[in-house]
Design a protein around this motif. Structure first.
Motif, mmCIF file in Angstrom:
data_model
loop_
_atom_site.group_PDB
_atom_site.id
_atom_site.type_symbol
_atom_site.label_atom_id
_atom_site.label_comp_id
_atom_site.label_asym_id
_atom_site.label_seq_id
_atom_site.Cartn_x
_atom_site.Cartn_y
_atom_site.Cartn_z
ATOM 1 N N LEU A 1 -3.973 49.414 26.798
ATOM 2 C CA LEU A 1 -3.782 50.260 25.622
ATOM 3 C C LEU A 1 -3.714 49.428 24.356
ATOM 4 O O LEU A 1 -4.306 49.766 23.334
ATOM 5 C CB LEU A 1 -2.484 51.064 25.767
ATOM 6 N N ILE A 2 -2.959 48.325 24.440
ATOM 7 C CA ILE A 2 -2.811 47.476 23.256
ATOM 8 C C ILE A 2 -4.154 46.842 22.911
ATOM 9 O O ILE A 2 -4.556 46.806 21.738
ATOM 10 C CB ILE A 2 -1.740 46.388 23.515
ATOM 11 N N ARG B 1 -9.857 48.650 18.169
ATOM 12 C CA ARG B 1 -10.135 49.661 17.137
ATOM 13 C C ARG B 1 -9.834 49.120 15.745
ATOM 14 O O ARG B 1 -10.588 49.331 14.801
ATOM 15 C CB ARG B 1 -9.303 50.912 17.401
ATOM 16 N N PHE B 2 -8.681 48.416 15.642
ATOM 17 C CA PHE B 2 -8.334 47.835 14.341
ATOM 18 C C PHE B 2 -9.429 46.883 13.905
ATOM 19 O O PHE B 2 -9.855 46.881 12.748
ATOM 20 C CB PHE B 2 -7.007 47.071 14.448
ATOM 21 N N ARG C 1 0.029 45.421 8.592
ATOM 22 C CA ARG C 1 1.403 45.040 8.883
ATOM 23 C C ARG C 1 1.378 43.940 9.926
ATOM 24 O O ARG C 1 0.502 43.930 10.806
ATOM 25 C CB ARG C 1 2.191 46.225 9.433
ATOM 26 N N SER D 1 -0.058 43.498 13.433
ATOM 27 C CA SER D 1 0.299 44.492 14.453
ATOM 28 C C SER D 1 -0.470 45.793 14.273
ATOM 29 O O SER D 1 -0.771 46.463 15.250
ATOM 30 C CB SER D 1 1.811 44.754 14.491
ATOM 31 N N ASP D 2 -0.746 46.182 13.051
ATOM 32 C CA ASP D 2 -1.638 47.328 12.904
ATOM 33 C C ASP D 2 -2.361 47.300 11.575
ATOM 34 O O ASP D 2 -1.911 46.655 10.623
ATOM 35 C CB ASP D 2 -0.891 48.659 13.091
ATOM 36 N N VAL E 1 -4.441 49.866 8.800
ATOM 37 C CA VAL E 1 -4.854 51.210 8.373
ATOM 38 C C VAL E 1 -5.790 51.035 7.189
ATOM 39 O O VAL E 1 -5.436 50.365 6.224
ATOM 40 C CB VAL E 1 -3.643 52.068 7.959
ATOM 41 N N PRO F 1 3.419 46.285 18.441
ATOM 42 C CA PRO F 1 2.957 47.288 19.402
ATOM 43 C C PRO F 1 3.544 47.092 20.792
ATOM 44 O O PRO F 1 3.203 47.854 21.680
ATOM 45 C CB PRO F 1 1.455 47.020 19.434
ATOM 46 N N LYS G 1 1.434 57.225 26.064
ATOM 47 C CA LYS G 1 1.660 55.946 25.385
ATOM 48 C C LYS G 1 0.640 55.740 24.272
ATOM 49 O O LYS G 1 0.981 55.259 23.191
ATOM 50 C CB LYS G 1 1.558 54.805 26.401
ATOM 51 N N PHE G 2 -0.557 56.154 24.559
ATOM 52 C CA PHE G 2 -1.587 56.022 23.539
ATOM 53 C C PHE G 2 -1.201 56.818 22.302
ATOM 54 O O PHE G 2 -1.342 56.360 21.171
ATOM 55 C CB PHE G 2 -2.925 56.521 24.093
ATOM 56 N N PHE H 1 1.469 54.866 20.457
ATOM 57 C CA PHE H 1 0.893 53.717 19.748
ATOM 58 C C PHE H 1 0.164 54.181 18.509
ATOM 59 O O PHE H 1 0.216 53.558 17.455
ATOM 60 C CB PHE H 1 -0.108 52.979 20.659
ATOM 61 N N ASN H 2 -0.522 55.255 18.679
ATOM 62 C CA ASN H 2 -1.293 55.807 17.592
ATOM 63 C C ASN H 2 -0.387 56.229 16.442
ATOM 64 O O ASN H 2 -0.700 56.026 15.277
ATOM 65 C CB ASN H 2 -2.073 57.012 18.130
ATOM 66 N N CYS I 1 2.327 54.940 15.670
ATOM 67 C CA CYS I 1 2.905 53.762 15.024
ATOM 68 C C CYS I 1 1.906 53.011 14.169
ATOM 69 O O CYS I 1 2.250 52.000 13.567
ATOM 70 C CB CYS I 1 3.478 52.821 16.078
ATOM 71 N N ALA I 2 0.677 53.443 14.168
ATOM 72 C CA ALA I 2 -0.307 52.789 13.313
ATOM 73 C C ALA I 2 -0.834 53.808 12.327
ATOM 74 O O ALA I 2 -2.029 53.891 12.075
ATOM 75 C CB ALA I 2 -1.431 52.216 14.157
#
Lengths: 187, 1239
Positions: A99-100, A106-107, A120, A135-136, A138, B1145, B1168-1169, B1172-1173, B1175-1176
């Motif tokens: 998942l990560i 995607r990022f 971030r 970490s992410d 946007v 994450p 979970k996805f 996670f989503n 949180c972004a």
């Protein structure tokens, strides 16, 4: 950790972020990661917003990119090695890692040169320079987001970071060349 | 093809025009014998390979072939008029038709054959010609052939007639080839009186030249086919031939509809053949249920078999249809034509056995059921007049002949079994698309249990709105003998139906049509397990035509039901359908004496219908109270047509009824009847009253008397009765309400007697439609116990059998309350009655009963009082007498109650005490409590000690959560599977009759006598799994409530706790998330977010739409759909962040479900996805209020794990979540900063 800022993603202008004080970790922890502080206040995470100006992609390893917010460029690293890292494989369930890894991919796809991205991450250091471990990400589509971020930075510096009981003087956030900014706002 | 001995009809490939009349050798062929009617009429020869017998023929092919054999082509200029020629590409060939000689004589052939009275055969060929000089000149054909630069744009018409008419099949083969027809005459043909057409006509000397240009010229297709009837060419393989060859399926989902001419003439249209269809109309019918392309054949269409079928399939030989249906079909536009063919096919299957083919299809002179039904639905504008081929082609050229119908109005009619199959298949498909990679559970317990036992643990109810299905249900209403449920059936199967307002008038013999309904499928989770899906579409024209009985819905059909209201069920009366006249007369109560009843309770059905049959004793019973009044209906009736009711007419009627113009005759019949009845000497009060009645010379005298001086002490009250069972008309008659009480006056408060109506097997449908609380009249009969029974009070209840012969009518009372002044203690005036009649015609939907009684105001009050009084005393007595169980209610119930009865004698048992009550509310949830019933009830003191094991046997113990006036109420108990009403489940509004008030807070018990009536079902949108929260709060971004203050999280401690604060922040982590299934989709009762704005972090608690927004469910509809799907399998899901330290994450999320099963990995990953989503995500404006320590402690104890970095944070409760408007925020902040720097 009584410092409220330590665990939050501080919003600092790039020039401010890059001039954080690095102190080699003096504590007894095994990992010798330097700690970062501003005006004596220790920080661990940060948020920055700006235009992506450089992109260095090593598939399944990492994506390095620069975020230019008008004051300086912040080097960022987005790790893409979750599925291959033995370190993570020992610590995380494969499903979670998947998942990560997927979200990191995607990022990475969103980070393109020219887009305005809100990033971030953890404050780290590479070759002696401050770097954000992402970490992410946007991507911001509203051009005003950048201006708001600048103002946020100033506001937070004035009302939060500068007023906290620090350990010593740090760089003054001041008001970086703001004439252009106000023109933008006036539109 | 012929040799010396005989000739045979043939078709050949690689056609060459010059082969006609030559000897050929056939080297490969098929011979298809006709399956034709007895006659040894050979068959059909398909020539696959052939060559000339004389090899020289190949070489010296003749360019020119005389159209009429035995004429040499050299006789040029014999006829000076036949000097025209046409050179071009054959575009279309019309059908062979007969031109009446009069027309021939007047136009084309006047000079040739002026005296001819013979009908001429002929056909029209249209050629596309080139207008260049070369083509116009009289050059030799060889010159023309060499030239390739022609553009064929001009349309010319050649009429092949007389001796040239046998060329039709040859010309058809030549479509697309360049030909030249020379030595033609030019004629002006009058097609209609107004329209004329210049055409070339062949004469006997005409010659055809076929160019040897190999390349065929085809009209280029327009690139964008709009499927609106454009003409084109299609080549495909015949996959199926249906409806006697009228519909052919080509390839996949391309349907070729043939005209009469084509399908009677073409023999080679066998399954497997490759055909090429020229000049056919492409139509997209836009059926809602399937996507197909229709190729509509018209007069210009021709079919060429490109390759014969290798399969041994019969070729169909059809004679031109003469029936009305055939003509009717031909007169329809293409899409409607296919629809009608499907309808015919379905109807034949649906009424196989009950209706003959002739009744459905009709004959030469009579319309069949199919045609009647179709013409009732189709607007008259769609019908196209049929033309002869001439006019047809002409019209075709002038304007495209396919003015097509928008097919949305055409609802498909299909057999019920196909329908069920289709519904389930549709759902399975949706499910499958939703969880493509869901793993099947290993141990599926629900599969082990019998189907009906699963009703409480149904994972979800699925709704398909009928308007989305686009299908009309057609069939009889019947009670299924196995399940004793009401079903809509046809010959192929039945579907359960739930009609909350089912009237007594429904008739098992009638055909009902339901267009507006909703389909509910329960236990879809179980369906979802069978994901081995057929690749073929469940509902295609092929399945309808073929009707392969799908095997598996037999077992499933009980979990699917249709829900609709009675006014949506249209009774289709077909004139030729065997009409049940005897039923018709029963629609209106006969004059006579009726008892007034009020149904106080219906006992649930016990056991299977088949068991009932064996026992020969029905155990369907209804408790009713006989009101102390009788209703006497007079014979004098007037029919009032509701659609043309006028004030005058009403006035006239009421005049007539009240003044009694014809007094002598009114009750003469009645009197005779009463005479007869009086023969059986009875001392009963009732008979006394009847005898008294006889003594009166006529009833209307009484009413006149009453009119003068009406007082309550009299026996009778005259009133008007209005029968509304018949469609379009009301029947009105006078009636008398007579008190039965001993004092014979209305003001005495007499008690109603209680009777038990037992229903025999054939009158089960009456049982189904009786409603608790409604009043009914039942015909008086000397044998029944209504009259014989003594007024014995409540202890004993008389049993009374209701057979099929007994007629029960529902009755309602309308009083003059609205129009009569309160003081009016007199019988209604004429004006009032007129008013009522008019009103009743206007408001007829309000009153659904069969009989309406217009009463003087005081009487209605009195009746009400009487009814209520008896009800009240009843209720009390009942509550007391219930435990003593002296009610004997059918064998099944007694068996079920044995334990209870024994208990009362056995001191070891303590029985629940309390009143029996009726409750109405919305069912929120039903869950199975199984053996843990006593545990579940333990909190209720009186239920605690209850041992219900005896009851639980063979039954399912349930806990039903019902919302009654915003209070949640729990109803415990067990329902036998036969008493379980169709469609009962979460989302229904139901009335629970005679449930036991367990004398504990909001807890009730279902008893074996309890009866559940479903009033309505909430029909959810198709997209019910989608998050349906109001998105406006996100759109309306910068609109914070005025009393909120914008601040930083680090400043929260300075904020006054009573103020709302507004934060601009982002989600860092989700530390708790609780998801629950609800009736619509799912609910988020609680979610905890870690928010960060750069200054600090805080814990933000939120629920419902705020939580959904922060989870970004609005942005990603697929996520929320996934969530809805996941929650169908689990009642409640809790996701906790178990990490010691919350950091995105790398959050350590633990997912737990309450249903006891482990959550599937796939579902867990989805959750979970989603987190996670979240949180972004973007920046949010959160308007929140500060939470006090106690609230925080409560929530923290329940939901927080030992996450170190949360305890020290401030807690807020989100009240509003929106997206910030960047520019406005920036402006505000700039001003803020300026102000502060000024300071």
């Amino acid at each position: 950790m009584q410092n409220p800022v330590y665990n939050s993603y501080v919003k600092l202008l790039a020039f401010d972020l890059l001039s954080l004080t690095q102190t080699p970790s003096s504590s007894s922890s095994s990992v010798s990661e330097p700690t970062f502080s501003r005006r004596g206040i220790p920080l661990s995470r940060a948020e920055t917003l700006g235009t992506v100006t450089l992109r260095d992609h090593k598939p399944h390893k990492f994506l390095r990119f620069l975020i230019d917010d008008g004051t300086a460029s912040v080097p960022c690293i987005l790790w893409l090695n979750h599925m291959t890292s033995p370190y993570l494989a020992r610590r995380r369930r494969p499903d979670d890692l998947r998942l990560i890894a997927d979200s990191s991919a995607r990022f990475a796809a969103e980070v393109r040169v020219g887009v305005v991205a809100r990033v971030r991450g953890r404050i780290g250091c590479y070759n002696g320079k401050v770097q954000l471990t992402v970490s992410d990400v946007v991507v911001e589509r509203d051009p005003n987001a950048e201006i708001l971020h600048w103002l946020d930075c100033i506001n937070l510096a004035r009302n939060c970071y500068n007023v906290l009981p620090g350990l010593g003087p740090g760089p003054d956030p001041g008001l970086p060349p703001s004439s252009t900014r106000k023109e933008n706002l006036a539109e | 093809f012929s040799d010396d001995s005989a000739s045979v009809c043939c078709d050949l490939l690689q056609f060459q025009a010059y082969a006609l009349g030559k000897q050929i050798r056939v080297t490969a062929w098929n011979f298809v014998p006709f399956k034709c009617h007895g006659k040894s009429r050979a068959g059909f020869l398909e020539i696959i390979k052939w060559c000339f017998l004389d090899p020289n023929e190949e070489a010296n092919q003749m360019d020119s072939i005389p159209l009429v054999p035995n004429r040499s082509c050299g006789s040029y200029g014999n006829n000076s008029k036949a000097r025209y020629r046409v050179y071009g590409v054959v575009e279309s060939v019309g059908p062979v038709s007969v031109v009446p000689c009069t027309m021939v004589a007047s136009v084309s052939y006047s000079d040739l054959n002026s005296s001819s009275k013979v009908k001429m055969l002929g056909f029209v060929v249209q050629l596309m010609c080139c207008e260049c000089r070369l083509c116009g000149s009289k050059e030799l054909i060889s010159d023309l052939e060499s030239d390739s630069g022609h553009s064929f744009t001009k349309k010319e018409t050649v009429y092949f007639c007389g001796g040239a008419s046998p060329w039709h099949p040859a010309m058809t083969k030549l479509i697309g080839n360049r030909v030249m027809v020379s030595q033609l005459k030019k004629k002006l043909a009058f097609i209609t009186k107004e329209d004329s057409w210049v055409m070339h006509v062949t004469v006997d000397v005409s010659v055809l030249h076929v160019c040897r240009v190999s390349k065929k010229w085809l009209p280029c297709l327009k690139s964008g086919m709009k499927m609106k009837g454009e003409c084109g060419t299609y080549t495909g393989v015949i996959k199926g031939v249906y409806m006697q060859g009228m519909a052919l399926e080509l390839d996949h989902d391309v349907w070729l509809l043939l005209t009469d001419e084509l399908h009677t003439l073409m023999h080679g249209l066998r399954v497997g053949a490759v055909i090429s269809v020229r000049n056919v109309h492409f139509v997209d019918p836009q059926f809602s249920w399937t996507k197909i392309v229709i190729l509509g054949a018209c007069v210009k269409t021709s079919i060429i078999v490109e390759s014969f079928s290798p399969l041994e399939t019969a070729c169909n030989v059809v004679l031109k249809s003469q029936s009305m249906l055939g003509q009717f079909i031909q007169s329809l536009p293409f899409s409607a034509r296919l629809w009608l063919l499907l309808l015919v096919s379905s109807l034949r299957k649906m009424f196989a056995g009950s209706l003959s083919d002739k009744e459905i299809l009709g004959s030469k002179h009579e319309e069949g059921l199919a045609q009647m039904y179709a013409s009732s639905l189709l607007p008259p504008s769609v019908f196209q007049s049929e033309h002869g081929s001439f006019i047809g082609i002409r019209k075709h050229d002038l304007n495209c002949c396919s003015g097509d119908l928008h097919c949305n109005i055409l609802k498909l009619v299909i057999p019920v079994s196909v329908f069920i199959h289709h519904c389930i298949d549709t759902l399975e498909r949706t499910l499958k698309s939703e969880n493509r990679c869901k793993l099947l559970p290993v141990g599926n317990h629900s599969r082990v249990l019998p189907h009906l036992a699963r009703y409480s643990s149904r994972p979800g109810r699925k709704t398909i709105p009928g308007k989305d299905v686009g299908i009309t249900l057609l069939g009889h209403l019947k009670i299924n003998p196995l399940t004793t449920r009401l079903q809509l059936v046809d010959a192929t199967g039945g579907i359960d139906v739930l009609i909350p307002d089912l009237p007594l008038t429904w008739n098992a013999e009638e055909i009902y049509e339901v267009t507006e309904y909703d389909i509910f499928v329960d236990g879809i989770g179980e369906l979802g397990d069978r994901l081995e899906l057929l690749e073929i579409e469940s509902l295609s024209c092929r399945t309808i035509f073929n009707y392969i009985q799908p095997a598996r819905e037999r077992e499933l059909s009980s979990s699917i039901f249709a829900y609709f209201h009675w006014n949506n069920a249209k009774c289709r009366k077909f004139p030729r359908y065997p009409c049940r006249d005897k039923k018709n007369e029963s629609l209106v109560p006969k004059p006579g004496c009726y008892h007034l009843l009020r149904v106080s309770h219906k006992f649930p059905l016990q056991g299977k219908y088949s068991n009932i049959m064996k026992s020969d004793k029905s155990n369907t019973s209804v408790e009713a109270k006989v009101l102390p009044f009788d209703l006497l209906l007079s014979e004098k009736r007037e029919i009032l047509h509701s659609y043309n009711v006028s004030r005058d007419k009403t006035k006239e009627i009421s005049d007539y009824l009240i003044n009694g113009n014809n007094e002598e005759q009114v009750w003469s019949n009645k009197r005779q009847k009463l005479d007869k009845e009086s023969a059986c000497a009875s001392k009963d009060d009732f008979f006394t009253s009847i005898n008294e009645l006889r003594a009166c010379s006529n009833l209307l005298n009484i009413s006149k008397e009453n009119k003068r001086s009406f007082d309550l002490s009299s026996d009778d009250i005259s009133c008007l009765a209005n029968f509304r069972r018949l469609q379009h008309e009301n029947v009105i008659c006078t009636a008398v309400v007579r008190s039965k009480s001993s004092t014979k006056s209305f003001d005495s408060k007499s008690n109603a007697r209680k009777v038990l109506l037992e229903f025999s097997l054939d009158s089960l449908f009456t049982y189904q439609s009786l409603k608790i609380g409604d009043c009914y009249i039942i015909e008086h009969c000397t044998k029944d116990c209504f009259c014989n029974m003594k007024d014995a009070g409540f202890g004993s209840r008389a049993k009374f059998r209701v057979g099929s012969g007994k007629l029960i009518f529902s009755i309602s009372f309308i009083s003059g309350k609205d129009s009569v002044s309160p003081s009016a203690d007199v019988i209604l005036t004429k004006e009032q009655i007129e008013g009522f009649l008019l009103r009743s015609n206007v408001d007829s939907p309000d009153v659904s009963s069969d009989v309406c009684l217009y009463l003087p105001v005081n009487l209605t009050d009195l009746l009400d009082v009487n009814i209520i009084e008896s009800e009240y005393s009843e209720m009390h007595k009942y509550a007391v007498s219930e435990e003593s169980a002296n009610v004997s209610v059918g064998p099944g119930i007694v068996a079920g109650r044995t334990n209870l009865c024994c208990g009362s004698q056995n001191s070891n048992f303590v029985f629940p005490e309390g009143n029996l009550i009726s409750l109405e509310g919305d069912v929120v949830d039903i869950h199975d409590i199984g053996s843990s019933l006593s545990n579940a009830c333990s909190s209720a003191a009186s239920l605690d000690s209850l041992q219900l094991k005896g009851l639980i046997q063979n039954r399912k113990s349930l806990c039903i959560h019902v919302l009654v006036h915003k209070h949640m109420v729990k109803i415990f108990g067990s329902i036998s599977k036969h008493a379980y009403p169709i469609g009962f489940g979460p989302g229904v509004t139901a009335t629970f009759h005679r449930i036991l008030d367990a004398r504990s807070e909001n807890k009730f018990m279902l008893l074996p006598v309890s009866f559940i009536v479903i009033k309505s079902i909430k029909v959810h949108d198709k997209q019910c799994t989608d998050w349906s929260f109001n998105l406006s709060l996100l759109k309306d971004a910068y609109n914070p409530s005025p009393d909120s203050v914008s601040c930083l999280i680090s400043q929260l401690h300075q904020c006054p706790s009573n103020k709302q604060i507004m934060l601009r922040c982002r989600v860092v982590a989700v530390f708790i998330l609780v998801l629950e299934r609800n009736t619509t989709a799912f609910d988020i009762p609680l979610a905890g977010f870690l928010l960060d704005d750069g200054s600090s972090s805080c814990c933000c608690w939120a629920n419902a739409e705020r939580a959904a927004a922060l989870l970004r469910l609005h942005e990603e509809p697929t996520t929320s759909r996934n969530l809805g799907r996941i929650l169908r399998n689990y009642q409640k899901i809790t996701v906790k962040n178990q990490g010691l330290f919350i950091e995105s994450p790398f959050q350590d999320l633990a997912v737990s479900v309450t249903s006891g099963n482990a959550i599937y990995q796939y579902d867990e990953n989805n959750l979970k996805f989603m987190i996670f989503n979240a949180c972004a995500g973007r920046v949010w404006n959160v308007v929140a209020s500060l939470m006090d320590a106690e609230e925080v402690r409560q929530l923290g104890n329940d939901y927080l794990t030992e996450t170190t970095n949360l305890r020290s944070l401030r807690n807020i409760w989100a009240n509003q979540v929106s997206c910030p408007r960047m520019l406005a925020e920036a402006k505000n902040m700039l001003q803020e900063l300026r102000r502060s720097s000024c300071l």
